[in-house]
Design a protein around this motif. Structure first.
Motif, PDB file in Angstrom:
ATOM      1  N   ASP A 218      13.625  13.468   3.416  1.00 54.37           N
ATOM      2  CA  ASP A 218      14.138  12.746   2.251  1.00 54.37           C
ATOM      3  C   ASP A 218      14.651  11.355   2.634  1.00 54.37           C
ATOM      4  OD1 ASP A 218      13.539  14.441   0.170  1.00 54.37           O
ATOM      5  OD2 ASP A 218      15.461  15.503   0.236  1.00 54.37           O
ATOM      6  N   ALA A 219      15.157  11.209   3.852  1.00 49.33           N
ATOM      7  CA  ALA A 219      15.590   9.884   4.308  1.00 49.33           C
ATOM      8  C   ALA A 219      14.401   8.924   4.371  1.00 49.33           C
ATOM      9  CB  ALA A 219      16.265   9.992   5.666  1.00 49.33           C
ATOM     10  N   LEU A 220      13.232   9.435   4.771  1.00 50.56           N
ATOM     11  CA  LEU A 220      12.022   8.610   4.787  1.00 50.56           C
ATOM     12  C   LEU A 220      11.594   8.252   3.368  1.00 50.56           C
ATOM     13  CD1 LEU A 220       9.891  10.491   7.491  1.00 50.56           C
ATOM     14  CD2 LEU A 220      11.496   8.609   7.826  1.00 50.56           C
ATOM     15  N   ILE A 221      11.635   9.233   2.481  1.00 49.27           N
ATOM     16  CA  ILE A 221      11.246   8.990   1.088  1.00 49.27           C
ATOM     17  C   ILE A 221      12.158   7.948   0.446  1.00 49.27           C
ATOM     18  CG2 ILE A 221      11.106  10.055  -1.203  1.00 49.27           C
ATOM     19  CD1 ILE A 221      10.186  12.631   0.207  1.00 49.27           C
ATOM     20  N   LYS A 222      13.463   8.065   0.668  1.00 52.38           N
ATOM     21  CA  LYS A 222      14.397   7.095   0.087  1.00 52.38           C
ATOM     22  C   LYS A 222      14.125   5.691   0.625  1.00 52.38           C
ATOM     23  CE  LYS A 222      19.263   6.073  -0.737  1.00 52.38           C
ATOM     24  NZ  LYS A 222      19.090   4.630  -0.412  1.00 52.38           N
ATOM     25  N   ALA A 223      13.884   5.580   1.923  1.00 50.04           N
ATOM     26  CA  ALA A 223      13.601   4.262   2.503  1.00 50.04           C
ATOM     27  C   ALA A 223      12.320   3.676   1.921  1.00 50.04           C
ATOM     28  CB  ALA A 223      13.496   4.373   4.020  1.00 50.04           C
ATOM     29  N   PHE A 224      11.339   4.533   1.640  1.00 49.16           N
ATOM     30  CA  PHE A 224      10.087   4.076   1.035  1.00 49.16           C
ATOM     31  C   PHE A 224      10.332   3.573  -0.374  1.00 49.16           C
ATOM     32  CE2 PHE A 224       6.000   4.937  -1.160  1.00 49.16           C
ATOM     33  CZ  PHE A 224       5.166   4.160  -0.379  1.00 49.16           C
ATOM     34  N   TRP A 225      11.119   4.310  -1.153  1.00 44.16           N
ATOM     35  CA  TRP A 225      11.484   3.849  -2.495  1.00 44.16           C
ATOM     36  C   TRP A 225      12.232   2.524  -2.428  1.00 44.16           C
ATOM     37  CZ3 TRP A 225      13.663   9.221  -4.270  1.00 44.16           C
ATOM     38  CH2 TRP A 225      12.599  10.043  -4.659  1.00 44.16           C
ATOM     39  N   ASP A 226      13.186   2.420  -1.484  1.00 42.56           N
ATOM     40  CA  ASP A 226      13.978   1.198  -1.360  1.00 42.56           C
ATOM     41  C   ASP A 226      13.108  -0.008  -1.004  1.00 42.56           C
ATOM     42  OD1 ASP A 226      16.232   2.649  -1.955  1.00 42.56           O
ATOM     43  OD2 ASP A 226      16.947   2.773   0.126  1.00 42.56           O
ATOM     44  N   ALA A 227      11.988   0.263  -0.320  1.00 40.92           N
ATOM     45  CA  ALA A 227      11.047  -0.800   0.055  1.00 40.92           C
ATOM     46  C   ALA A 227      10.024  -1.072  -1.039  1.00 40.92           C
ATOM     47  CB  ALA A 227      10.336  -0.435   1.353  1.00 40.92           C
ATOM     48  N   LYS A 228      10.276  -0.560  -2.248  1.00 38.91           N
ATOM     49  CA  LYS A 228       9.383  -0.762  -3.393  1.00 38.91           C
ATOM     50  C   LYS A 228       7.984  -0.210  -3.145  1.00 38.91           C
ATOM     51  CE  LYS A 228      12.809  -3.104  -5.130  1.00 38.91           C
ATOM     52  NZ  LYS A 228      13.762  -2.436  -6.058  1.00 38.91           N
ATOM     53  N   CYS A 229       7.908   0.821  -2.302  1.00 38.76           N
ATOM     54  CA  CYS A 229       6.634   1.513  -2.018  1.00 38.76           C
ATOM     55  C   CYS A 229       5.613   0.572  -1.389  1.00 38.76           C
ATOM     56  CB  CYS A 229       6.062   2.138  -3.294  1.00 38.76           C
ATOM     57  SG  CYS A 229       7.174   3.266  -4.125  1.00 38.76           S
ATOM     58  N   ASP A 230       6.085  -0.409  -0.649  1.00 41.08           N
ATOM     59  CA  ASP A 230       5.178  -1.417  -0.087  1.00 41.08           C
ATOM     60  C   ASP A 230       5.396  -1.580   1.411  1.00 41.08           C
ATOM     61  OD1 ASP A 230       3.133  -3.284  -0.196  1.00 41.08           O
ATOM     62  OD2 ASP A 230       4.508  -4.960  -0.540  1.00 41.08           O
ATOM     63  N   ALA A 231       5.632  -0.470   2.110  1.00 45.33           N
ATOM     64  CA  ALA A 231       5.826  -0.505   3.556  1.00 45.33           C
ATOM     65  C   ALA A 231       5.467   0.854   4.132  1.00 45.33           C
ATOM     66  CB  ALA A 231       7.268  -0.859   3.906  1.00 45.33           C
ATOM     67  N   VAL A 232       5.163   0.870   5.425  1.00 45.82           N
ATOM     68  CA  VAL A 232       5.067   2.129   6.155  1.00 45.82           C
ATOM     69  C   VAL A 232       6.483   2.492   6.584  1.00 45.82           C
ATOM     70  CG1 VAL A 232       4.219   3.257   8.245  1.00 45.82           C
ATOM     71  CG2 VAL A 232       2.741   1.672   6.993  1.00 45.82           C
ATOM     72  N   VAL A 233       6.871   3.737   6.376  1.00 46.97           N
ATOM     73  CA  VAL A 233       8.197   4.207   6.796  1.00 46.97           C
ATOM     74  C   VAL A 233       8.005   5.346   7.778  1.00 46.97           C
ATOM     75  CG1 VAL A 233      10.362   5.245   6.056  1.00 46.97           C
ATOM     76  CG2 VAL A 233       9.264   3.516   4.625  1.00 46.97           C
ATOM     77  N   ARG A 234       8.585   5.195   8.982  1.00 43.02           N
ATOM     78  CA  ARG A 234       8.392   6.186  10.039  1.00 43.02           C
ATOM     79  C   ARG A 234       9.729   6.715  10.537  1.00 43.02           C
ATOM     80  NH1 ARG A 234       4.853   2.846  14.406  1.00 43.02           N
ATOM     81  NH2 ARG A 234       6.859   1.755  14.513  1.00 43.02           N
ATOM     82  N   ALA A 235       9.729   7.981  10.941  1.00 47.40           N
ATOM     83  CA  ALA A 235      10.870   8.522  11.673  1.00 47.40           C
ATOM     84  C   ALA A 235      10.858   7.922  13.073  1.00 47.40           C
ATOM     85  CB  ALA A 235      10.781  10.039  11.744  1.00 47.40           C
TER      86      ALA A 235
ATOM     87  N   PRO B 217       1.830   3.731   2.426  1.00 49.43           N
ATOM     88  CA  PRO B 217       1.702   3.226   1.056  1.00 49.43           C
ATOM     89  C   PRO B 217       0.258   3.244   0.584  1.00 49.43           C
ATOM     90  CG  PRO B 217       1.840   1.386   2.573  1.00 49.43           C
ATOM     91  CD  PRO B 217       2.013   2.633   3.398  1.00 49.43           C
ATOM     92  N   ARG B 218       0.083   3.136  -0.714  1.00 47.23           N
ATOM     93  CA  ARG B 218      -1.244   3.161  -1.330  1.00 47.23           C
ATOM     94  C   ARG B 218      -2.172   2.100  -0.736  1.00 47.23           C
ATOM     95  NH1 ARG B 218      -4.290   4.728  -5.469  1.00 47.23           N
ATOM     96  NH2 ARG B 218      -2.791   6.291  -6.114  1.00 47.23           N
ATOM     97  N   SER B 219      -1.640   0.976  -0.308  1.00 45.84           N
ATOM     98  CA  SER B 219      -2.477  -0.106   0.221  1.00 45.84           C
ATOM     99  C   SER B 219      -3.254   0.308   1.465  1.00 45.84           C
ATOM    100  CB  SER B 219      -1.619  -1.327   0.543  1.00 45.84           C
ATOM    101  OG  SER B 219      -0.630  -1.013   1.514  1.00 45.84           O
TER     102      SER B 219
END
Length: 219
Positions: free
Chosen positions: A134-151, A164-166
């Motif tokens: 969930d920490a990864l999901i929140k960081a992805f949302w905070d980045a407006k779904c426009d970044a790779v988020v990794r543990a 992300p979709r891109s």
């Protein structure tokens, strides 16, 4: 194919954000480091629960909109270990060719294709928690779904990761025994590393690693 039985948090559910995150759980590999004809690492038990089932329960406990598991090697036994969980299933017939085939299989699903991002998780991580994901999901949302988020641990990012979709089309072109690391590092897409307890990122690839992590081997 959809599993029968009572739902556990629900496989398709409304997230707190408008963004849709599909979670793909990779459980198709041959686990070659377990030895020829040896026990399957995903059927090893931790606290009396098969590792693949524990991983699926962790995934279902997150804020992801859907959870899809990619199966392959010893498909029927993996399905039996997951009985009663409200998952989506997809089979990778080319599982022996390596991880890329399983990623492509997962990203081709309707759940992934409708998503703003896909969280990829390996099923051999006995200490990962729903909170870590969930920490990864929140960081992805905070980045407006426009970044790779990794543990990440010790400043080094890895798995699990949200893509992300891109990057979806690029993932569908992967081949062989490779994951998405090179793609992530060369795509030009922003990368956010989320500090995660190193114990949560433990994966188990050998009988010795399973026993050291407190697991019990099952044939």
């Amino acid at each position: 194919m959809k599993a029968s039985g009572p739902p556990l948090h629900g496989a398709i559910r409304k997230a707190e954000s408008d963004a849709v995150i599909a979670l793909i759980l990779l459980a198709a590999g041959e686990a070659s480091r377990m030895g020829a004809g040896g026990p399957h690492k995903l059927l090893a038990e931790f606290d009396g629960i098969p590792l693949v089932r524990r991983s699926a329960m962790v995934a279902l406990g997150t804020r992801a909109s859907s959870v899809t598991i990619v199966t392959g090697h010893r498909h029927q036994e993996i399905l039996a270990a997951l009985e009663g969980l409200d998952l989506q299933y997809v089979y990778n017939p080319d599982y022996a060719s390596g991880m890329a085939g399983s990623l492509v299989t997962g990203f081709k699903t309707d759940q992934a294709q409708r998503a703003d991002g896909v969280l990829v998780m390996n099923a051999d991580m006995p200490r990962i928690t729903s909170g870590d994901l969930d920490a990864l999901i929140k960081a992805f949302w905070d980045a407006k779904c426009d970044a790779v988020v990794r543990a990440a641990a010790y400043g080094r990012g890895g798995n699990p990761a949200v893509l992300p979709r891109s990057l979806f089309r690029s993932v569908l072109r992967l081949q062989g025994d490779v994951g998405a690391r090179h793609l992530i590092e060369t795509s030009g897409t922003p990368v956010i590393d989320v500090p995660t307890d190193e114990r949560s990122l433990l994966d188990v690839d050998t009988p010795e690693a399973i026993l050291a992590a407190g697991g019990v081997l099952r044939v």
